[in-house]
Design a protein around this motif. Structure first.
Motif, PDB file in Angstrom:
ATOM      1  N   ALA A 138       0.830  -1.211   0.000  1.00 26.88           N
ATOM      2  CA  ALA A 138       0.000   0.000   0.000  1.00 26.88           C
ATOM      3  C   ALA A 138       0.864   1.262   0.000  1.00 26.88           C
ATOM      4  CB  ALA A 138      -0.927  -0.002   1.216  1.00 26.88           C
ATOM      5  N   ILE A 139       1.965   1.254   0.769  1.00 23.21           N
ATOM      6  CA  ILE A 139       2.864   2.420   0.810  1.00 23.21           C
ATOM      7  C   ILE A 139       3.520   2.639  -0.546  1.00 23.21           C
ATOM      8  CG2 ILE A 139       5.004   3.302   1.827  1.00 23.21           C
ATOM      9  CD1 ILE A 139       4.195   1.935   4.424  1.00 23.21           C
ATOM     10  N   ILE A 140       3.981   1.553  -1.161  1.00 26.98           N
ATOM     11  CA  ILE A 140       4.636   1.668  -2.470  1.00 26.98           C
ATOM     12  C   ILE A 140       3.644   2.160  -3.519  1.00 26.98           C
ATOM     13  CG2 ILE A 140       5.751   0.351  -4.304  1.00 26.98           C
ATOM     14  CD1 ILE A 140       7.014  -1.384  -2.183  1.00 26.98           C
ATOM     15  N   ALA A 141       2.410   1.677  -3.444  1.00 23.83           N
ATOM     16  CA  ALA A 141       1.403   2.112  -4.419  1.00 23.83           C
ATOM     17  C   ALA A 141       1.119   3.603  -4.284  1.00 23.83           C
ATOM     18  CB  ALA A 141       0.120   1.302  -4.231  1.00 23.83           C
ATOM     19  N   LEU A 142       0.981   4.091  -3.051  1.00 23.62           N
ATOM     20  CA  LEU A 142       0.746   5.520  -2.856  1.00 23.62           C
ATOM     21  C   LEU A 142       1.969   6.344  -3.253  1.00 23.62           C
ATOM     22  CD1 LEU A 142      -1.154   5.508   0.563  1.00 23.62           C
ATOM     23  CD2 LEU A 142      -2.100   6.005  -1.692  1.00 23.62           C
ATOM     24  N   ALA A 143       3.164   5.828  -2.956  1.00 22.32           N
ATOM     25  CA  ALA A 143       4.379   6.562  -3.330  1.00 22.32           C
ATOM     26  C   ALA A 143       4.546   6.628  -4.842  1.00 22.32           C
ATOM     27  CB  ALA A 143       5.605   5.901  -2.692  1.00 22.32           C
ATOM     28  N   GLU A 144       4.151   5.577  -5.543  1.00 20.08           N
ATOM     29  CA  GLU A 144       4.234   5.606  -7.004  1.00 20.08           C
ATOM     30  C   GLU A 144       3.193   6.551  -7.599  1.00 20.08           C
ATOM     31  OE1 GLU A 144       3.752   1.588  -8.170  1.00 20.08           O
ATOM     32  OE2 GLU A 144       5.853   1.024  -7.805  1.00 20.08           O
ATOM     33  N   ARG A 145       2.029   6.608  -6.972  1.00 18.04           N
ATOM     34  CA  ARG A 145       0.971   7.468  -7.502  1.00 18.04           C
ATOM     35  C   ARG A 145       1.216   8.932  -7.186  1.00 18.04           C
ATOM     36  NH1 ARG A 145      -5.534   6.747  -6.336  1.00 18.04           N
ATOM     37  NH2 ARG A 145      -6.224   8.422  -7.729  1.00 18.04           N
ATOM     38  N   PHE A 146       1.649   9.204  -5.951  1.00 19.99           N
ATOM     39  CA  PHE A 146       1.934  10.571  -5.539  1.00 19.99           C
ATOM     40  C   PHE A 146       3.427  10.663  -5.250  1.00 19.99           C
ATOM     41  CE2 PHE A 146      -2.277   9.275  -3.911  1.00 19.99           C
ATOM     42  CZ  PHE A 146      -3.073  10.061  -4.741  1.00 19.99           C
ATOM     43  N   GLY A 147       4.201  10.809  -6.309  1.00 14.69           N
ATOM     44  CA  GLY A 147       5.653  10.689  -6.196  1.00 14.69           C
ATOM     45  C   GLY A 147       6.327  11.752  -5.361  1.00 14.69           C
ATOM     46  N   ARG A 148       5.695  12.905  -5.120  1.00 13.93           N
ATOM     47  CA  ARG A 148       6.321  13.962  -4.340  1.00 13.93           C
ATOM     48  C   ARG A 148       5.782  14.053  -2.921  1.00 13.93           C
ATOM     49  NH1 ARG A 148      10.926  15.319  -5.557  1.00 13.93           N
ATOM     50  NH2 ARG A 148      10.638  17.326  -4.556  1.00 13.93           N
ATOM     51  N   TYR A 149       5.016  13.070  -2.481  1.00 13.95           N
ATOM     52  CA  TYR A 149       4.524  13.056  -1.105  1.00 13.95           C
ATOM     53  C   TYR A 149       5.558  12.392  -0.215  1.00 13.95           C
ATOM     54  CZ  TYR A 149      -0.196  14.410  -2.561  1.00 13.95           C
ATOM     55  OH  TYR A 149      -1.285  15.076  -3.062  1.00 13.95           O
ATOM     56  N   ASP A 150       5.773  12.940   0.974  1.00 16.54           N
ATOM     57  CA  ASP A 150       6.684  12.316   1.919  1.00 16.54           C
ATOM     58  C   ASP A 150       5.938  11.294   2.768  1.00 16.54           C
ATOM     59  OD1 ASP A 150       5.140  13.901   3.484  1.00 16.54           O
ATOM     60  OD2 ASP A 150       6.762  15.111   4.306  1.00 16.54           O
ATOM     61  N   TYR A 151       6.663  10.663   3.676  1.00 15.18           N
ATOM     62  CA  TYR A 151       6.057   9.565   4.437  1.00 15.18           C
ATOM     63  C   TYR A 151       4.983  10.068   5.393  1.00 15.18           C
ATOM     64  CZ  TYR A 151       8.842  10.874   8.542  1.00 15.18           C
ATOM     65  OH  TYR A 151       9.385  11.538   9.614  1.00 15.18           O
ATOM     66  N   ARG A 152       5.032  11.321   5.800  1.00 16.89           N
ATOM     67  CA  ARG A 152       3.998  11.834   6.703  1.00 16.89           C
ATOM     68  C   ARG A 152       2.650  11.944   5.979  1.00 16.89           C
ATOM     69  NH1 ARG A 152       8.612  14.859   7.959  1.00 16.89           N
ATOM     70  NH2 ARG A 152       9.348  14.603  10.116  1.00 16.89           N
ATOM     71  N   ARG A 153       2.673  12.453   4.753  1.00 19.32           N
ATOM     72  CA  ARG A 153       1.417  12.533   3.997  1.00 19.32           C
ATOM     73  C   ARG A 153       0.929  11.138   3.623  1.00 19.32           C
ATOM     74  NH1 ARG A 153       3.739  17.438   2.247  1.00 19.32           N
ATOM     75  NH2 ARG A 153       2.336  19.193   2.646  1.00 19.32           N
ATOM     76  N   ILE A 154       1.873  10.235   3.323  1.00 17.89           N
ATOM     77  CA  ILE A 154       1.467   8.854   3.042  1.00 17.89           C
ATOM     78  C   ILE A 154       0.812   8.242   4.271  1.00 17.89           C
ATOM     79  CG2 ILE A 154       2.330   6.571   2.450  1.00 17.89           C
ATOM     80  CD1 ILE A 154       2.300   8.483   0.104  1.00 17.89           C
ATOM     81  N   THR A 155       1.345   8.529   5.466  1.00 15.56           N
ATOM     82  CA  THR A 155       0.743   8.024   6.704  1.00 15.56           C
ATOM     83  C   THR A 155      -0.673   8.552   6.866  1.00 15.56           C
ATOM     84  OG1 THR A 155       2.938   7.961   7.736  1.00 15.56           O
ATOM     85  CG2 THR A 155       1.024   7.858   9.194  1.00 15.56           C
TER      86      THR A 155
END
Length: 375
Positions: A138-155
């Motif tokens: 799930a983290i990798i999918a969100l990071a690939e979709r929103f490539g400029r988001y850091d881990y705090r926004r992903i959280t």
């Protein structure tokens, strides 16, 4: 078990035995007087016989130096063995320590001390949670979709989707998977006048201060288009992103008129000193509807910090990543990104909540943008 004798004490006892033997005592009597067995006496005489106390001290010092050199050599070998890559996480340090023990034959204590791993951490078995693989995906999918988001926004986005996870666990997976954390923007100081007063008006409530500015980009054929960005500084909501080949003061007035009808006029509106914003017709119209204008000092874009921050996010997350083949495509994608920015994107200044969430939609719904096609 008695206390072990030092080399100085052993040499003194050997000298005492020699004195007793010179006085006519037997070897057994002389050895018994120093409190050791004859086997110990002969072993001592073989090792320390004929030495003085100073020589014994030098031997002891040389042995200490040889042991220190041996320890340093082993430590250097351990560092060379594990220094082929960065060893930062406890799991990697655990693997490195096990490799050193198996390859070089060093003790676990020494390997942990050189590598910097606590022994309790080394011995504690690693427990993998059952949802580790699903959370990582799930983290990798969100990071690939929103490539400029850091881990705090992903959280924040994971929590919105129903995950009960903290930032530290997401950060650990983020680092383990080699995901890149965006660089932080440098801090800007406030602009102060000579009398010590600050000229920047802080927004206090919704509709208190709006700000607007232009962003410029090009389509794939090289032709320029402009974006008029209007935001509410208090709520961080993007009210409009008008995309046209050319935008003048009349277009700015038309856009503001539509926004005033939909949201009501603000108390103040902030901008730079561009010709589209200082036009007489626009200023007179704003004065008639009761909106006060705030113009920043020339060459001081940080005074319009809210709008400049929004412009940088727009360019970083969309304009720098998308190829627009025509103006219509740019209008659609930029408008889709604006809705995503207002309703989905977590904002750190708002406690990682979006400015205007669409509460009537299910929690897991994410409006498409950046070229994605809605189902």
């Amino acid at each position: 078990m008695g206390k072990r004798s030092t080399p100085e004490e052993i040499i003194a006892k050997l000298q005492e035995v020699e004195v007793r033997l010179a006085r006519g005592e037997t070897t057994a009597q002389a050895v018994r007087s120093i409190g050791v067995t004859e086997q110990t006496y002969y072993r001592w005489r073989k090792e320390y016989g004929g030495l003085q106390v100073g020589q014994a001290k030098r031997m002891k010092e040389n042995a200490r130096l040889r042991r220190a050199i041996s320890d340093l050599t082993l430590d250097n070998q351990i560092l060379q063995e594990v220094n082929k890559g960065k060893v930062l996480s406890p799991s990697r340090k655990r693997e490195a320590a096990d490799h050193v023990v198996e390859t070089l034959g060093a003790t676990e204590r020494r390997a942990c001390r050189v590598i910097g791993q606590h022994r309790s951490t080394q011995r504690k078995p690693r427990v993998v949670r059952q949802d580790e693989d699903v959370l990582t995906a799930a983290i990798i999918a969100l990071a690939e979709r929103f490539g400029r988001y850091d881990y705090r926004r992903i959280t924040a986005m994971l929590r919105r989707d129903g995950w009960h996870v903290n930032e530290k666990r997401v950060y650990r997976i983020w680092r383990r998977e080699g995901l890149k954390v965006p660089m932080k923007q440098p801090k800007r100081g406030r602009l102060w006048l000579n009398d010590g007063s600050c000229i920047r008006l802080r927004p206090m409530h919704k509709g208190h201060v709006w700000s607007y500015d232009f962003v410029q980009d090009r389509t794939h054929d090289g032709k320029v288009f402009r974006i008029l960005c209007v935001i509410d500084e208090f709520t961080r909501e993007c009210l409009a992103n008008r995309v046209e080949r050319r935008l003048n003061s009349r277009d700015v007035l038309d856009t503001l008129g539509e926004l005033f009808v939909a949201h009501g006029p603000p108390e103040h509106i902030r901008s730079d000193n561009g010709p589209e914003f200082i036009a007489t017709a626009l200023r007179d119209w704003l004065g008639r509807v009761g909106v006060k204008t705030l113009y920043i000092e020339p060459g001081s874009p940080w005074e319009n910090g809210y709008c400049e921050s929004f412009n940088s996010k727009l360019r970083d997350e969309l304009l720098a990543r998308e190829i627009f083949f025509d103006l219509r495509e740019a209008q659609i994608l930029i408008e889709a990104w604006r809705r995503h920015y207002n309703t989905v994107r977590p904002h750190s200044s708002l406690g990682y909540r979006p400015p205007a969430p669409q509460t009537i939609l299910p929690a897991a719904f994410i409006p498409p943008y950046c070229g994605e096609v809605a189902a």
